[in-house]
Design an enzyme around this catalytic site. Structure first.
Site: not given
Length: 647
Positions: A24-28
């Protein structure tokens, strides 16, 4: 948000046995799946906590939002037993089974070289079109504007000089861009371009006598392919000399030897051979256009959007550059590829708007309206991947609309004099005499695509689009919601505004222009983007830090007034794992508006190959009556950037 429930929905929708890896990253959430076709898209689309999905680079990405995505990811890992991976590790997993494609690699090479110089060609082409308005007869009367008003002759002449320059000295632009792509010194690449276009050259009829060898003094103005090959050789030699020469003489002799050898081989072998290749390719393309006419344009229009989905369209600027150069020399009819792109983009936008009128799902309506406008302005990826390919039939209806419009444009010999926005604003790039027929061609594309999509959707996909895309509310539910809304308005009649400041100094632009569908489609919420001129990040509001990632590339802040603000620094910079970033705050910390959050090394981000654009997004946009970017381009940190209005 119930993070466990969302994770369960994701697992059920994609299939537990279908999951290969997750990060995962910051949003997804970023997932690698065995088979993307097995995903239950209706289940994901119907979950209000999931803001959207898309596929890219072998990854199936699910937009959750900052502050929640990490918790959903943790729950997903617990339930599936998958190993935790970084986004960089996941990228390697996704590309592990992908075979090297030399065609796509070559297309990406061309795209990397030509896309950066497009603004110069757009400026030159539009100036050329403006000069054509001034000098062409029978546009505003029997005579041209210059003939009717001689006092504008000087203006016309200076515009002509400015418009021709980017095309005459195209080898310099290509030389700089190609040198950067090939790993050579950009200024040496520009030097090769200057050598090939210097006015000191006598022309093809003049020769140098070098030890009995007659070398033509051909001037390579307007040329593309010869300079590409020459700069590739330059890069090869420069790298070798850096390796072979001692550091004491490297600085002096590497550029000297690289330029001398490349220059000599350019005039003796590379130039003559590849100028012939370039002229042959251009002649073949023009012959194909002149021979096939409306039929050929129709086929091209019919297939253009399908080509876009493969990425092959990224090679078109290389061809269009040569067509425009020939037109600038007065030897060609102009660019027909850009005309076809206009028809295709408008048709995809029309099909997306048809879905807007067919569906009752507010989430789909929002995506269709924003991506439809984007397509009409020349950016079709949100419409293609977010709406039309999802339902399939709008995509094919749009292909038909584009084919009909392009065929009509071919029949009327519509051509462009410049590159630009391939959509409703494309008329700015047209050859002046082509503008009326271009407008009619665009109208045909729009109408055919919209009508086909709407009629076919009403008759054959009514349940899939209108009903199954969302829940149809009963009349009682609608009345209850209306009464609730009226009560809220009655209790608080005054509008309360909050202004979000710019977190960084730079140039502000629309969020829809960002080269990431998560932000450009406003799936995360509305906001603004900035191209930073310096690397210090400041808090845009007074509030609490809700998200502070270890990678330091994103911050979440909830303002004291209630706005939930996401600051995302760069695109895909999570892959840098914090390198080049610093952070001065921690989660839970209260910050003041204008307080320093951290820094980013912009040069390091660019060197790593990532976009430095800083996105500021109001993730609780749905809580507001209006979220709007405040006008102005050049902004300093602390300047007003976004206005939010709530009731």
């Amino acid at each position: 948000m119930d993070h466990k429930k969302v994770a369960e929905t994701v697992i059920e929708a994609v299939g537990r046995d279908n999951l290969v890896a997750a990060a995962h990253c910051a949003t997804r959430l970023r997932l690698v799946l065995k088979d993307d076709s097995k995903v239950n898209m209706k289940m994901l689309d119907s979950d209000p906590d999931i803001k959207g999905t898309f596929k890219t680079n072998g990854q199936f990405q699910i937009i959750i939002g900052p502050g929640d995505v990490n918790n959903v990811y943790d729950e997903l890992i617990k339930m599936t037993g998958l190993s935790e991976l970084s986004t960089d590790d996941l990228k390697q997993v996704a590309q592990k089974d992908q075979k090297f494609n030399p065609v796509m690699a070559f297309i990406k090479l061309l795209s990397d070289i030509f896309v950066p110089i497009i603004p110069a060609l757009v400026a030159g082409g539009l100036l050329m079109a403006l000069n054509n308005f001034l000098t062409s007869p029978r546009l505003f009367g029997a005579k041209s504007v210059v003939q009717m008003a001689p006092n504008v002759k000087g203006l016309s002449e200076i515009i002509q000089v400015m418009s021709a320059a980017p095309f005459i000295f195209m080898p310099i632009l290509v030389g700089m861009s190609a040198a950067k792509r090939f790993g050579a010194n950009q200024f040496l690449g520009a030097t090769i371009g200057m050598i090939m276009t210097t006015p000191a050259l006598g022309g093809a009829g003049k020769f140098w006598d070098i030890f009995g060898l007659h070398v033509s003094q051909t001037n390579y103005q307007y040329q593309v392919i010869p300079v590409l090959v020459a700069v590739w050789l330059l890069a090869f030699l420069e790298k070798r000399f850096h390796k072979w020469l001692p550091s004491a003489v490297d600085f002096t002799f590497t550029p000297l030897l690289s330029i001398m050898i490349t220059g000599f081989l350019t005039f003796t072998i590379i130039g003559p051979v590849f100028k012939g290749v370039s002229d042959a390719i251009t002649a073949a393309i023009v012959w194909l256009y002149n021979t096939t006419g409306a039929f050929g344009m129709g086929i091209f229009g019919l297939s253009y959007s399908a080509i876009v989905t493969t990425g092959l369209h990224q090679s078109f600027p290389a061809v269009e550059t040569q067509l425009l150069a020939e037109y600038a020399r007065g030897r060609g009819s102009g660019d027909f590829i850009f005309v076809t792109a206009c028809m295709a983009n408008v048709a995809q936008g029309a099909a997306t708007f048809a879905i807007y009128f067919l569906t009752k799902n507010e989430k789909v309506k929002g995506l269709a309206s924003s991506s439809g406008v984007s397509a009409l302005l020349g950016i079709t990826e949100p419409a293609l991947f977010g709406v039309n390919l999802k339902y399939k039939f709008p995509f094919f209806c749009a292909l038909i609309g584009a084919g009909v419009g392009a065929a009509f444009a071919g029949l009327m010999h519509v051509t462009a004099a410049a590159l630009g926005s391939a959509g409703f604003l494309g008329f700015l790039s047209m050859v002046p005499k082509s503008i009326p027929m271009w407008a009619l061609s665009v109208a045909i594309s729009f109408i055919v695509a919209f009508v086909l999509t709407f009629v076919y959707g009403k008759r054959h996909f009514k349940e899939d689009v209108v009903e199954e895309s969302g829940t149809v509310e009963s009349a009682g539910d609608q009345v209850a919601q209306q009464e609730k809304a009226e009560q809220i308005i009655k209790e608080d009649k005054e509008l309360h505004d909050e202004v979000i400041a710019a977190p960084v100094s730079g140039k502000a632009e629309s969020l829809k222009d960002v080269k990431d569908p998560v932000f450009s489609t406003e799936a995360m919420g509305k906001g603004a983007a900035m191209v930073p001129s310096e690397g210090t990040i400041y808090s845009p509001v007074t509030g609490e830090i809700t998200v502070a990632y270890e990678t330091k590339h994103a911050y979440g802040i909830k303002s004291d007034e209630g706005a939930e603000v996401l600051i995302h620094i760069g695109i895909d910079t999570v892959n840098m794992k914090g390198e080049g970033f610093t952070s001065d705050v921690t989660q839970g910390q209260h910050v003041e508006k204008g307080e320093k959050l951290g820094t980013v090394d912009l040069d390091a981000v660019k060197k790593a190959g990532y976009d430095t654009t800083v996105m500021t997004v109001i993730t609780n946009t749905a809580s507001y009556a209006n979220v709007q970017r405040i006008d102005g381009v050049d902004k300093k940190h602390g300047d007003d950037l976004i206005a939010v209005t709530k009731r």
